[in-house]
Design an enzyme around this catalytic site. Structure first.
Site, PDB file in Angstrom:
ATOM      1  N   CYS A  99      67.743 -54.845 -40.657  1.00  0.00           N
ATOM      2  CA  CYS A  99      67.835 -54.496 -39.554  1.00  0.00           C
ATOM      3  C   CYS A  99      66.685 -53.441 -39.746  1.00  0.00           C
ATOM      4  O   CYS A  99      66.147 -53.234 -38.555  1.00  0.00           O
ATOM      5  CB  CYS A  99      69.257 -53.400 -39.209  1.00  0.00           C
ATOM      6  SG  CYS A  99      70.506 -54.466 -39.526  1.00  0.00           S
ATOM      7  N   HIS A 138      67.024 -48.241 -34.053  1.00  0.00           N
ATOM      8  CA  HIS A 138      67.902 -49.728 -34.099  1.00  0.00           C
ATOM      9  C   HIS A 138      68.810 -49.867 -33.397  1.00  0.00           C
ATOM     10  O   HIS A 138      69.658 -48.395 -33.106  1.00  0.00           O
ATOM     11  CB  HIS A 138      67.800 -49.950 -35.933  1.00  0.00           C
ATOM     12  CG  HIS A 138      69.360 -50.289 -36.121  1.00  0.00           C
ATOM     13  ND1 HIS A 138      69.164 -51.810 -35.512  1.00  0.00           N
ATOM     14  CD2 HIS A 138      70.510 -51.170 -36.962  1.00  0.00           C
ATOM     15  CE1 HIS A 138      70.083 -53.438 -35.885  1.00  0.00           C
ATOM     16  NE2 HIS A 138      71.365 -51.932 -36.553  1.00  0.00           N
ATOM     17  N   ASN A 159      75.055 -55.255 -31.831  1.00  0.00           N
ATOM     18  CA  ASN A 159      74.221 -55.464 -32.984  1.00  0.00           C
ATOM     19  C   ASN A 159      73.579 -56.350 -33.718  1.00  0.00           C
ATOM     20  O   ASN A 159      74.597 -57.145 -34.065  1.00  0.00           O
ATOM     21  CB  ASN A 159      74.871 -54.598 -34.161  1.00  0.00           C
ATOM     22  CG  ASN A 159      73.895 -54.167 -35.440  1.00  0.00           C
ATOM     23  OD1 ASN A 159      72.458 -54.429 -35.689  1.00  0.00           O
ATOM     24  ND2 ASN A 159      74.049 -53.480 -36.088  1.00  0.00           N
TER      25      ASN A 159
HETATM   26  O1  UT7 Z   1      73.560 -52.737 -38.879  1.00  0.00           O
HETATM   27  C1  UT7 Z   1      72.659 -51.984 -39.410  1.00  0.00           C
HETATM   28  C2  UT7 Z   1      73.269 -50.317 -39.867  1.00  0.00           C
HETATM   29  N1  UT7 Z   1      74.528 -50.871 -39.627  1.00  0.00           N
HETATM   30  C3  UT7 Z   1      74.912 -49.423 -38.855  1.00  0.00           C
HETATM   31  O2  UT7 Z   1      74.463 -48.036 -38.860  1.00  0.00           O
HETATM   32  C4  UT7 Z   1      76.508 -48.887 -39.003  1.00  0.00           C
HETATM   33  C5  UT7 Z   1      77.384 -48.026 -39.089  1.00  0.00           C
HETATM   34  N2  UT7 Z   1      78.723 -47.723 -39.281  1.00  0.00           N
HETATM   35  C6  UT7 Z   1      79.399 -47.271 -37.565  1.00  0.00           C
HETATM   36  O3  UT7 Z   1      78.927 -47.275 -36.747  1.00  0.00           O
HETATM   37  C7  UT7 Z   1      80.278 -47.352 -37.636  1.00  0.00           C
HETATM   38  O4  UT7 Z   1      81.380 -46.593 -39.066  1.00  0.00           O
HETATM   39  C8  UT7 Z   1      81.343 -47.563 -37.070  1.00  0.00           C
HETATM   40  C9  UT7 Z   1      82.178 -48.198 -35.551  1.00  0.00           C
HETATM   41  C10 UT7 Z   1      81.664 -49.182 -38.174  1.00  0.00           C
HETATM   42  C11 UT7 Z   1      83.106 -47.582 -37.551  1.00  0.00           C
HETATM   43  O5  UT7 Z   1      83.360 -46.227 -37.437  1.00  0.00           O
HETATM   44  P1  UT7 Z   1      84.306 -45.435 -37.940  1.00  0.00           P
HETATM   45  O6  UT7 Z   1      84.080 -44.072 -36.714  1.00  0.00           O
HETATM   46  O7  UT7 Z   1      82.929 -45.233 -38.781  1.00  0.00           O
HETATM   47  O8  UT7 Z   1      84.952 -45.333 -38.387  1.00  0.00           O
HETATM   48  P2  UT7 Z   1      86.174 -45.552 -39.306  1.00  0.00           P
HETATM   49  O9  UT7 Z   1      85.529 -46.763 -40.255  1.00  0.00           O
HETATM   50  O10 UT7 Z   1      86.205 -43.550 -40.341  1.00  0.00           O
HETATM   51  O11 UT7 Z   1      87.500 -45.098 -38.597  1.00  0.00           O
HETATM   52  C12 UT7 Z   1      87.996 -44.397 -38.199  1.00  0.00           C
HETATM   53  C13 UT7 Z   1      89.580 -44.865 -37.954  1.00  0.00           C
HETATM   54  C14 UT7 Z   1      90.202 -44.883 -39.202  1.00  0.00           C
HETATM   55  O12 UT7 Z   1      91.979 -44.769 -39.023  1.00  0.00           O
HETATM   56  P3  UT7 Z   1      92.496 -43.463 -39.686  1.00  0.00           P
HETATM   57  O13 UT7 Z   1      92.410 -44.079 -40.812  1.00  0.00           O
HETATM   58  O14 UT7 Z   1      91.834 -42.780 -38.822  1.00  0.00           O
HETATM   59  O15 UT7 Z   1      93.874 -43.240 -38.903  1.00  0.00           O
HETATM   60  C15 UT7 Z   1      90.700 -46.585 -38.690  1.00  0.00           C
HETATM   61  O16 UT7 Z   1      91.559 -47.447 -39.561  1.00  0.00           O
HETATM   62  O17 UT7 Z   1      89.532 -46.142 -36.904  1.00  0.00           O
HETATM   63  C16 UT7 Z   1      90.928 -47.272 -37.367  1.00  0.00           C
HETATM   64  N3  UT7 Z   1      89.999 -48.445 -37.516  1.00  0.00           N
HETATM   65  C17 UT7 Z   1      89.708 -48.762 -35.987  1.00  0.00           C
HETATM   66  N4  UT7 Z   1      90.669 -48.849 -35.057  1.00  0.00           N
HETATM   67  C18 UT7 Z   1      90.228 -49.546 -34.142  1.00  0.00           C
HETATM   68  C19 UT7 Z   1      88.559 -48.685 -37.647  1.00  0.00           C
HETATM   69  N5  UT7 Z   1      88.193 -50.112 -36.952  1.00  0.00           N
HETATM   70  C20 UT7 Z   1      88.481 -50.277 -36.726  1.00  0.00           C
HETATM   71  C21 UT7 Z   1      89.109 -50.389 -35.029  1.00  0.00           C
HETATM   72  N6  UT7 Z   1      89.769 -50.707 -34.050  1.00  0.00           N
HETATM   73  N7  UT7 Z   1      87.814 -51.311 -35.533  1.00  0.00           N
END
Ligand code: UT7
Length: 339
Positions: free
Chosen positions: A128, A264, A295
């Protein structure tokens, strides 16, 4: 909103051959628009969750027969037209990509062939951050006189390497291409790059298995890209604001001088957090292309820039702060004058 930024200039010493700037920009968005509901057919998620956590509403998917080189060619031809430069004047073609499915030859060489030029051509793998890395190289090639006109492309077909059953990445990745022509200028139009890598954290975004596993194992896994989203998120939010500030300092500009912020397009919450930490004044237009583009890794910054120019939210001559960050973990930022 009117554009209130002043006619600031980028500080930067000329090289032996003078200064460089972006002369033209182009973009290619595949035809097929894919909404969150379609993504949710394969993962346990909802449109509301995806919008709230990432800001993504729609993304574009390339067709099965549409390649990285096809998309790069469309964006490149637009950038050449915008710059008013015939392809024959290109001395160098740099393609930033991590999804060209051939180890060799480079997508850049295939693109040069399509454009009918014999320019130096190579791919650059900084994920990226690739477009900003390539922009820095192009700037120096022109300033040093090694090249007069350089084509820089950021292109990805991430859908070839996405596990659509993986909740952590299926909704993020998308396809597209952006391109810029860098050439000689009377004043500095590309500020010094502030760039680097945090290679000790390489595991947080990676190809799941190496290519060789497809040969060695009976039931190979496809080499999809996977990421530890939260770790990348935290790194991006805390480590990238200082890099962006350094890029402004290196270019001798302040947030007040900027007209546009081009981070980005990884996650709307990262974009908002960076804008807040940088204390960007209200007149600065912030690229939020992720809502409709997802993305697109190396393509995200030029695509976002093109959109702001097309929609009249940015104008030729505006100063933009661009910053790319992702797998590696590689990052790069610079201030540029928009074409
Ligand atoms: O381009 C390269 C660089 N990439 C990036 O910069 C991406 C950076 N990361 C992100 O954008 C975010 O981490 C994501 C959008 C990928 C994920 O968002 P998040 O707020 O970090 O989610 P998380 O992994 O902390 O998960 C939060 C909660 C969890 O549930 P509990 O444990 O709080 O009950 C996950 O199980 O959301 C749950 N979860 C989902 N729920 C519905 C994780 N993925 C999903 C999903 N749908 N797809």
């Amino acid at each position: 909103m009117p554009n209130l930024a002043g006619p600031a200039v980028i500080a930067g010493a000329p090289g032996p051959a003078g200064h460089a700037r972006i002369l033209g920009i182009g973009g290619y968005r595949p035809e097929r628009i894919v909404g969150n509901d379609e993504i949710c057919q394969a993962i346990d998620s909802t449109d509301a969750w995806i919008q709230e956590r990432s800001g993504i509403v729609n993304r574009r998917f390339a067709g099965p027969q549409e390649s990285v080189v096809d998309m790069a060619e469309s964006a490149a031809r637009q950038a050449l037209d915008h710059a008013g430069i015939p392809a024959g004047l290109l001395d160098c073609v740099i393609v930033a990509t991590i999804t060209h499915p051939y180890q060799t030859p480079a997508a850049a060489a295939m693109l040069a062939g399509r454009l009918g030029v014999t320019a130096a051509a190579f791919d650059l793998g900084a994920a990226c951050a690739g477009y900003c890395y390539a922009m820095s190289l192009a700037n120096d090639l022109v300033r040093c006189g090694t090249a007069t006109y350089v084509l820089v492309v950021g292109v990805e077909k991430l859908t070839d390497f996405t596990d659509f059953t993986d909740r952590g990445s299926a909704f993020i990745f998308a396809d597209g291409a952006g391109a810029a022509i860098v050439g000689p200028a009377a004043a500095a139009g590309i500020g010094p790059a502030v760039w680097g890598s945090a290679g000790d954290q390489w595991q947080v975004i990676q190809q799941r298995v190496p290519w060789t596993e497809l040969r060695d194992v009976d039931r190979p896994e496809w080499p999809n890209l996977v990421m530890a989203g939260q770790s990348v998120f935290r790194w991006a939010v805390w480590a990238m604001a200082p890099v962006a500030r350094e890029a402004m300092t290196a270019a001798g500009v302040s947030p007040d001088d900027l007209a546009v912020f081009l981070p980005h397009q990884a996650n709307m919450r990262i974009i908002d957090a960076l804008a807040k930490q940088l204390k960007l004044p209200e007149h600065v237009h912030i690229a939020r292309d992720i809502a409709d583009a997802g993305n697109t890794s190396a393509a995200s910054i030029p695509l976002a820039a093109k959109r702001l120019l097309d929609e009249g939210q940015a104008r030729s001559g505006d100063l933009a702060l661009q910053i790319g960050f992702g797998a590696g973990l590689a990052y790069a930022a610079q201030v540029v004058t928009l074409p």
